[in-house]
Design an enzyme around this catalytic site. Structure first.
Site, PDB file in Angstrom:
ATOM      1  N   LYS A  86       0.856  -1.193   0.000  1.00 24.79           N
ATOM      2  CA  LYS A  86       0.000   0.000   0.000  1.00 24.79           C
ATOM      3  C   LYS A  86       0.887   1.237   0.000  1.00 24.79           C
ATOM      4  O   LYS A  86       1.890   1.277   0.737  1.00 24.79           O
ATOM      5  CB  LYS A  86      -0.885  -0.038   1.256  1.00 24.79           C
ATOM      6  CG  LYS A  86      -1.930   1.066   1.363  1.00 24.79           C
ATOM      7  CD  LYS A  86      -2.757   0.884   2.648  1.00 24.79           C
ATOM      8  CE  LYS A  86      -3.883   1.894   2.765  1.00 24.79           C
ATOM      9  NZ  LYS A  86      -4.688   1.672   4.000  1.00 24.79           N
ATOM     10  N   SER A 113      -9.557   1.565   3.259  1.00 25.94           N
ATOM     11  CA  SER A 113      -8.762   2.325   2.308  1.00 25.94           C
ATOM     12  C   SER A 113      -7.720   1.502   1.534  1.00 25.94           C
ATOM     13  O   SER A 113      -7.200   1.982   0.530  1.00 25.94           O
ATOM     14  CB  SER A 113      -8.012   3.443   3.045  1.00 25.94           C
ATOM     15  OG  SER A 113      -7.112   2.891   3.994  1.00 25.94           O
ATOM     16  N   SER A 120      -9.649  -0.572   7.357  1.00 29.29           N
ATOM     17  CA  SER A 120      -8.982  -0.574   6.057  1.00 29.29           C
ATOM     18  C   SER A 120      -8.276  -1.855   5.634  1.00 29.29           C
ATOM     19  O   SER A 120      -7.975  -2.028   4.459  1.00 29.29           O
ATOM     20  CB  SER A 120      -8.032   0.609   5.958  1.00 29.29           C
ATOM     21  OG  SER A 120      -8.769   1.799   5.980  1.00 29.29           O
TER      22      SER A 120
END
Ligand code: NAG
Ligand code: NAG
Ligand code: NAG
Ligand code: NAG
Ligand code: NAG
Ligand code: NAG
Ligand code: NAG
Length: 546
Positions: A95, A170, A194
């Site tokens: 990420k 997210s 997330s």
């Protein structure tokens, strides 16, 4: 761990194309071990796949320009009988809020497009020490502030199962990448939902670790109380191996919560004994207030998938214990106790002021939220709702009197949860990650998620696929639905064993339909540059100033 007989195996490598589809750590090692592929072929197979198919989901932001070089170094190690490491040659996407010394760390924001850390986040460094190939960076909801997975730098990530829907967030780029076999596993972070919302929406597994198990240093922060980092994978085994490596960072003085871990726990091999896990005799609390029982096209499929999952758990010998206490209202808990609005500004300022962060980036919170790009627009995404607490964090801090009372509320909730475990002699608590299907692209927020309970109390959760909504034209294999399995603190080993036993009787993961496509392997001379589709940002999310 790879055996030295790889020396022989590698020299016999026949160059059979490696098939990255649904590959696991075990299948990569098998191919290398038996000389079916070189590391360069394994890594290339994922790169050509991303290059050919990223347009279906817009999940990958950047490919590592050094990926082939690293693969060649690993092939050298293989030839010299020095192929060690539990993640030897395993391609991983990270990420883009984790620091990486060889790639920018943008947080998905145009304002951070040139932000260049000089060192890896300790959790990333741990993966590399075990031989992982950091293949690239994944899109995310900008700065991980919402669950839509749209960003001013990377555009909108699209759910690989239904192109009209978001991938959750997210960590949506990580989730969509794992579902699409763009990597073997990926890293995400979780402040409220997330790691779990994108696992749920992409038919994969994730673990949100107990607060303090894994150092959060070098990851763009939001909340000292709630932030965690962890892996997302297509199998429980891979999840457990990745978790073991991340936890092995151990005590990190730059994240003092890592001192909370019981002695020796961070050295646990979470993958050992996994298959001995059983559901027989397990007592699982079912959190009734974490369901939406109003029938609709968006909620009924979740309730039906959960009923089916519960049926499989019971058939395998688990006892389901309904929990109806009204204190477990996720909407109320989030409204009253979320700590981000007090913690975000101070933490972001600390992240931005470290000498390890080079390149051009906002100097501090205030500069970030007032930065103007050409044309007078701010360089970050403005959500129509959901960013209320960003506005709030510009005036609030941990010095507010209300912060102390919020922290008392968090302590009270944590004790309440421990009491629920004790009263009912529970091994774990289950509920859907999201009370409705993952929302459509263009929605104001990722509504209906249940992540707040673990986020505030610091309890660990393993998220598993629970099923799918019925097939439609937009979603030929249905929209994925995920279940959270929340345990007592430091129960990761037991939770993974439960997830493994559940997967043996459930086995509900399916790949997205288009991802079945085979992409012809190629001899790459260099790593292609990925250009994310920024033009696909829905007009309801302007880039501008708050
Ligand atoms: C992605 O590219 C491929 C090959 O060019 C094409 O067949 C496919 O339709 C594209 N997908 C999308 C969503 O644009
Ligand atoms: C094996 O790898 C280790 C770590 O990368 C290195 O220190 C060592 O020199 C290597 N040994 C050989 C025989 O290549
Ligand atoms: C732990 O670290 C945080 C953030 O760096 C800091 O604010 C806090 O004072 C530290 N707590 C203790 C007890 O050292
Ligand atoms: C429950 O679902 C209904 C139907 O989709 C929706 O209108 C309602 O807002 C949902 N309630 C909550 C609390 O999420
Ligand atoms: C900040 O949060 C408080 C309490 O939740 C709320 O009353 C207030 O309106 C918010 N302030 C801003 C500036 O958003
Ligand atoms: C924190 O204190 C500031 C200054 O008094 C105030 O403006 C702000 O609304 C407070 N924040 C919260 C969430 O109570
Ligand atoms: C603590 O939580 C319980 C419910 O579990 C509630 O009855 C009590 O009022 C709470 N106390 C405080 C100080 O928030």
């Amino acid at each position: 761990m790879l055996a030295p007989l790889l020396l022989l195996a590698a020299s016999l490598a026949a160059g059979t194309p490696f098939d990255p589809r649904e590959a696991t750590i075990g299948s990569v090692h098998h191919a290398l071990h038996f000389g079916r592929s070189t590391c360069r072929e394994v890594v290339s197979s994922f790169i050509v796949r991303v290059e050919a198919l990223n347009n279906n989901t817009n999940a990958v932001l950047t490919l590592n320009p050094r990926a082939l070089e690293i693969a060649d170094e690993l092939d050298q190690a293989l030839l010299s009988g020095n192929a060690t490491g539990s993640l030897f040659c395993v391609p991983v996407l990270v990420k883009d809020n984790y620091d990486t010394f060889d790639m920018k760390t943008t947080g998905g924001s145009l304002a951070f497009r040139d932000s260049q850390p000089s060192t890896d986040a300790p959790s990333v460094a741990a993966l590399r020490r075990e031989g992982a190939v950091i293949l690239g960076k994944a899109n995310l909801h900008e700065i991980a502030l919402e669950g839509i997975s749209v960003s001013s730098f990377g555009g909108q990530t699209i759910n690989p199962y239904d192109s009209t829907r978001t991938p959750g967030g997210s960590s949506g780029g990580s989730g969509a990448s794992v579902a699409s076999s763009f990597c073997v596993f990926a890293l995400g972070s979780d402040t409220v939902n997330s790691l779990r919302s994108p696992a749920s929406a992409n038919s994969i597994f994730s673990v949100r670790p107990t607060r303090g198990l894994i150092s959060r240093s070098g990851v763009i922060p939001l909340s000292y109380t709630q932030d965690t980092v962890g892996p997302m994978a297509r199998s429980v085994e891979d999840l457990a191996i990745a978790l073991s490596v991340m936890a092995s960072v151990g005590y990190d003085p730059s994240d003092n919560t890592t001192a909370l871990s019981p002695p020796g726990f961070q050295e646990t091999n979470f993958a050992s004994g996994l298959s001995l896990g059983t559901l027989q005799g397990k007592r699982l609390g079912l959190l009734e207030p974490f369901f939406n029982r109003t029938a609709s096209d968006e909620t009924t499929p979740v309730n039906e998938a959960m009923n089916a999952a519960i049926g499989r758990l019971e058939a395998a010998g688990a006892t389901i214990v309904p929990i109806r206490e009204s204190v477990y209202n996720p909407t109320t808990i989030a409204a009253e106790l979320d700590t981000q609005r007090f913690e975000y500004r101070e933490l972001l300022n600390a992240y931005l002021s470290r000498p390890e962060l080079g390149g051009r980036h906002p100097r501090d919170f205030a500069e970030f939220y007032t930065t103007k790009a050409e044309g007078g627009k701010g360089e970050f995404l403005v959500m129509p709702s959901g960013y209320e607490y960003v506005r709030n964090s510009s005036v609030s801090s941990t010095g507010n009197a209300t912060y102390a009372s919020v922290q008392q509320g968090v302590a009270n909730l944590t004790l309440t949860l421990a009491s629920t475990f004790a009263t009912h002699s529970l091994d774990a608590i289950i509920y859907p990650e999201q009370r409705n299907l993952v929302v459509k692209i263009g929605s104001p927020s990722q509504s209906g998620r249940n992540g707040i309970l673990a986020a505030l109390t610091g309890h660990p959760v393993v998220t598993v696929p629970a099923g799918f909504s019925p097939s439609t034209a937009d979603a030929p294999r249905g929209v994925p639905i995920g279940m959270e399995i929340l345990g007592p603190k430091w129960s990761e080993k037991e939770l993974l064993a439960i997830a493994h036993a559940y997967d043996k009787v459930g086995a509900t993961r399916r790949s997205p339909e288009w991802a079945d496509r085979h992409v012809e392997s190629q001899d790459l001379t260099q790593v292609p540059v990925i250009v994310p589709d920024r033009a696909n940002i829905p007009a309801v999310y302007p880039i501008g100033v708050l």
